[in-house]
Design a protein around this motif. Structure first.
Motif, PDB file in Angstrom:
ATOM      1  N   GLU A  28       0.841  -1.197   0.000  1.00 44.48           N
ATOM      2  CA  GLU A  28       0.000   0.000   0.000  1.00 44.48           C
ATOM      3  C   GLU A  28       0.879   1.250   0.000  1.00 44.48           C
ATOM      4  OE1 GLU A  28      -3.103   2.328  -0.457  1.00 44.48           O
ATOM      5  OE2 GLU A  28      -3.237   0.149  -0.492  1.00 44.48           O
ATOM      6  N   HIS A  29       2.011   1.162   0.672  1.00 47.79           N
ATOM      7  CA  HIS A  29       2.973   2.268   0.741  1.00 47.79           C
ATOM      8  C   HIS A  29       3.476   2.639  -0.658  1.00 47.79           C
ATOM      9  CE1 HIS A  29       6.252   4.672   2.387  1.00 47.79           C
ATOM     10  NE2 HIS A  29       7.093   3.965   1.657  1.00 47.79           N
ATOM     11  N   HIS A  30       3.875   1.636  -1.437  1.00 45.01           N
ATOM     12  CA  HIS A  30       4.380   1.890  -2.787  1.00 45.01           C
ATOM     13  C   HIS A  30       3.256   2.299  -3.735  1.00 45.01           C
ATOM     14  CE1 HIS A  30       8.081  -0.640  -1.700  1.00 45.01           C
ATOM     15  NE2 HIS A  30       8.397   0.638  -1.681  1.00 45.01           N
ATOM     16  N   ASN A  31       2.075   1.703  -3.558  1.00 44.73           N
ATOM     17  CA  ASN A  31       0.927   2.085  -4.370  1.00 44.73           C
ATOM     18  C   ASN A  31       0.602   3.568  -4.156  1.00 44.73           C
ATOM     19  OD1 ASN A  31      -1.378   1.870  -6.033  1.00 44.73           O
ATOM     20  ND2 ASN A  31      -2.649   1.404  -4.272  1.00 44.73           N
ATOM     21  N   SER A  32       0.654   4.006  -2.917  1.00 43.20           N
ATOM     22  CA  SER A  32       0.398   5.411  -2.596  1.00 43.20           C
ATOM     23  C   SER A  32       1.434   6.326  -3.251  1.00 43.20           C
ATOM     24  CB  SER A  32       0.408   5.584  -1.075  1.00 43.20           C
ATOM     25  OG  SER A  32       0.258   6.923  -0.727  1.00 43.20           O
ATOM     26  N   PHE A  33       2.688   5.907  -3.242  1.00 44.60           N
ATOM     27  CA  PHE A  33       3.756   6.669  -3.896  1.00 44.60           C
ATOM     28  C   PHE A  33       3.499   6.775  -5.401  1.00 44.60           C
ATOM     29  CE2 PHE A  33       7.824   6.180  -6.259  1.00 44.60           C
ATOM     30  CZ  PHE A  33       8.250   7.496  -6.149  1.00 44.60           C
ATOM     31  N   HIS A  34       3.170   5.659  -6.027  1.00 45.10           N
ATOM     32  CA  HIS A  34       2.907   5.652  -7.477  1.00 45.10           C
ATOM     33  C   HIS A  34       1.762   6.602  -7.810  1.00 45.10           C
ATOM     34  CE1 HIS A  34       4.639   1.284  -7.698  1.00 45.10           C
ATOM     35  NE2 HIS A  34       5.576   2.197  -7.526  1.00 45.10           N
ATOM     36  N   LYS A  35       0.691   6.538  -7.025  1.00 46.31           N
ATOM     37  CA  LYS A  35      -0.465   7.398  -7.268  1.00 46.31           C
ATOM     38  C   LYS A  35      -0.105   8.873  -7.119  1.00 46.31           C
ATOM     39  CE  LYS A  35      -4.321   4.400  -6.070  1.00 46.31           C
ATOM     40  NZ  LYS A  35      -5.483   4.279  -5.160  1.00 46.31           N
ATOM     41  N   ALA A  36       0.656   9.201  -6.074  1.00 46.28           N
ATOM     42  CA  ALA A  36       1.029  10.608  -5.842  1.00 46.28           C
ATOM     43  C   ALA A  36       1.846  11.149  -7.007  1.00 46.28           C
ATOM     44  CB  ALA A  36       1.818  10.731  -4.539  1.00 46.28           C
ATOM     45  N   LEU A  37       2.795  10.365  -7.502  1.00 38.76           N
ATOM     46  CA  LEU A  37       3.628  10.798  -8.619  1.00 38.76           C
ATOM     47  C   LEU A  37       2.792  10.983  -9.887  1.00 38.76           C
ATOM     48  CD1 LEU A  37       6.420  11.473  -9.753  1.00 38.76           C
ATOM     49  CD2 LEU A  37       6.781   9.021 -10.116  1.00 38.76           C
ATOM     50  N   LEU A  38       1.905  10.050 -10.154  1.00 34.99           N
ATOM     51  CA  LEU A  38       1.065  10.141 -11.349  1.00 34.99           C
ATOM     52  C   LEU A  38       0.065  11.292 -11.259  1.00 34.99           C
ATOM     53  CD1 LEU A  38       0.521   6.321 -11.879  1.00 34.99           C
ATOM     54  CD2 LEU A  38       1.738   7.855 -13.447  1.00 34.99           C
ATOM     55  N   LYS A  39      -0.526  11.498 -10.085  1.00 33.10           N
ATOM     56  CA  LYS A  39      -1.454  12.624  -9.908  1.00 33.10           C
ATOM     57  C   LYS A  39      -0.756  13.944 -10.188  1.00 33.10           C
ATOM     58  CE  LYS A  39      -4.650  10.910  -6.409  1.00 33.10           C
ATOM     59  NZ  LYS A  39      -5.117  11.121  -5.022  1.00 33.10           N
ATOM     60  N   PHE A  40       0.444  14.079  -9.667  1.00 33.70           N
ATOM     61  CA  PHE A  40       1.198  15.314  -9.862  1.00 33.70           C
ATOM     62  C   PHE A  40       1.539  15.510 -11.335  1.00 33.70           C
ATOM     63  CE2 PHE A  40       5.231  17.649 -10.107  1.00 33.70           C
ATOM     64  CZ  PHE A  40       4.867  18.821  -9.471  1.00 33.70           C
ATOM     65  N   TYR A  41       2.048  14.486 -11.979  1.00 30.81           N
ATOM     66  CA  TYR A  41       2.492  14.592 -13.375  1.00 30.81           C
ATOM     67  C   TYR A  41       1.323  14.905 -14.318  1.00 30.81           C
ATOM     68  CZ  TYR A  41       4.612  13.437 -17.853  1.00 30.81           C
ATOM     69  OH  TYR A  41       5.064  13.482 -19.152  1.00 30.81           O
ATOM     70  N   PHE A  42       0.212  14.191 -14.134  1.00 30.87           N
ATOM     71  CA  PHE A  42      -0.919  14.364 -15.039  1.00 30.87           C
ATOM     72  C   PHE A  42      -1.899  15.433 -14.572  1.00 30.87           C
ATOM     73  CE2 PHE A  42       0.465  10.072 -16.281  1.00 30.87           C
ATOM     74  CZ  PHE A  42       0.545  10.246 -17.651  1.00 30.87           C
ATOM     75  N   GLY A  43      -1.730  15.946 -13.367  1.00 35.28           N
ATOM     76  CA  GLY A  43      -2.633  16.968 -12.843  1.00 35.28           C
ATOM     77  C   GLY A  43      -4.062  16.468 -12.736  1.00 35.28           C
ATOM     78  N   CYS A  44      -4.228  15.265 -12.225  1.00 38.06           N
ATOM     79  CA  CYS A  44      -5.559  14.679 -12.158  1.00 38.06           C
ATOM     80  C   CYS A  44      -6.058  14.569 -10.720  1.00 38.06           C
ATOM     81  CB  CYS A  44      -5.592  13.333 -12.867  1.00 38.06           C
ATOM     82  SG  CYS A  44      -4.399  12.164 -12.277  1.00 38.06           S
ATOM     83  N   VAL A  45      -7.328  14.272 -10.598  1.00 32.47           N
ATOM     84  CA  VAL A  45      -7.993  14.195  -9.300  1.00 32.47           C
ATOM     85  C   VAL A  45      -7.732  12.865  -8.616  1.00 32.47           C
ATOM     86  CG1 VAL A  45     -10.239  14.258  -8.158  1.00 32.47           C
ATOM     87  CG2 VAL A  45      -9.796  15.734 -10.111  1.00 32.47           C
ATOM     88  N   ASP A  46      -7.773  11.783  -9.374  1.00 38.35           N
ATOM     89  CA  ASP A  46      -7.584  10.455  -8.798  1.00 38.35           C
ATOM     90  C   ASP A  46      -6.888   9.558  -9.805  1.00 38.35           C
ATOM     91  OD1 ASP A  46      -7.714   8.468  -6.867  1.00 38.35           O
ATOM     92  OD2 ASP A  46      -9.751   7.860  -7.374  1.00 38.35           O
ATOM     93  N   VAL A  47      -6.235   8.540  -9.276  1.00 36.95           N
ATOM     94  CA  VAL A  47      -5.523   7.573 -10.102  1.00 36.95           C
ATOM     95  C   VAL A  47      -5.839   6.182  -9.571  1.00 36.95           C
ATOM     96  CG1 VAL A  47      -3.253   6.683 -10.762  1.00 36.95           C
ATOM     97  CG2 VAL A  47      -3.610   9.137 -10.621  1.00 36.95           C
ATOM     98  N   ILE A  48      -6.117   5.270 -10.480  1.00 37.72           N
ATOM     99  CA  ILE A  48      -6.285   3.861 -10.127  1.00 37.72           C
ATOM    100  C   ILE A  48      -5.257   3.099 -10.959  1.00 37.72           C
ATOM    101  CG2 ILE A  48      -7.814   1.855 -10.164  1.00 37.72           C
ATOM    102  CD1 ILE A  48     -10.157   3.903 -10.071  1.00 37.72           C
TER     103      ILE A  48
END
Length: 126
Positions: A28-48
């Motif tokens: 879950e720790h790494h999943n959270s990291f991946h989501k944070a990086l992708l949200k920032f890069y793409f400027g999106c609200v949520d990532v799955i």
């Protein structure tokens, strides 16, 4: 001698590599990291991230027009699917140069790099 930006970039690449080391056992720790990086890069609200089917689903609240703009109105959110063959390379491709980016990467490194390590000498409260 490396600059601060180069050091931050190198550490981010290392963190991405470590977080993708065992893709079949993503924590879950790494999943959270991946989501944070992708949200920032793409400027999106949520990532799955669907690690099994190698797909990233991005939820963006891009306005249809300037008049209809409402921040994070999930009813008007648009989803986009991205397929990847190598998650590590995809995440490394999201790393950019820039002052704002470096500040964000520093916060990610602070939060995700050593979060599981205990504090050696905790401060004594008065």
């Amino acid at each position: 001698m490396k600059t601060e930006v180069q050091i931050v970039q190198d550490r981010m690449r290392q963190l991405v590599k470590e977080s993708c080391n065992k893709i079949e056992e993503i924590s879950e720790h790494h999943n959270s990291f991946h989501k944070a990086l992708l949200k920032f890069y793409f400027g999106c609200v949520d990532v799955i991230i669907d690690y099994d089917s190698s797909q990233i689903i991005l939820w963006s609240s891009k306005p249809k027009s300037l008049e209809s703009f409402r921040l994070y109105d999930i009813n008007e959110a648009v989803s986009t699917k991205i397929s990847y063959t190598n998650l590590e390379e995809t995440l490394k491709g999201c790393l950019e140069n820039g002052e704002v980016q470096v500040r964000f990467y520093k916060s990610l490194l602070f939060h995700y790099n050593n979060v599981n390590q205990p504090i050696a000498n905790p401060p004594i409260s008065a």
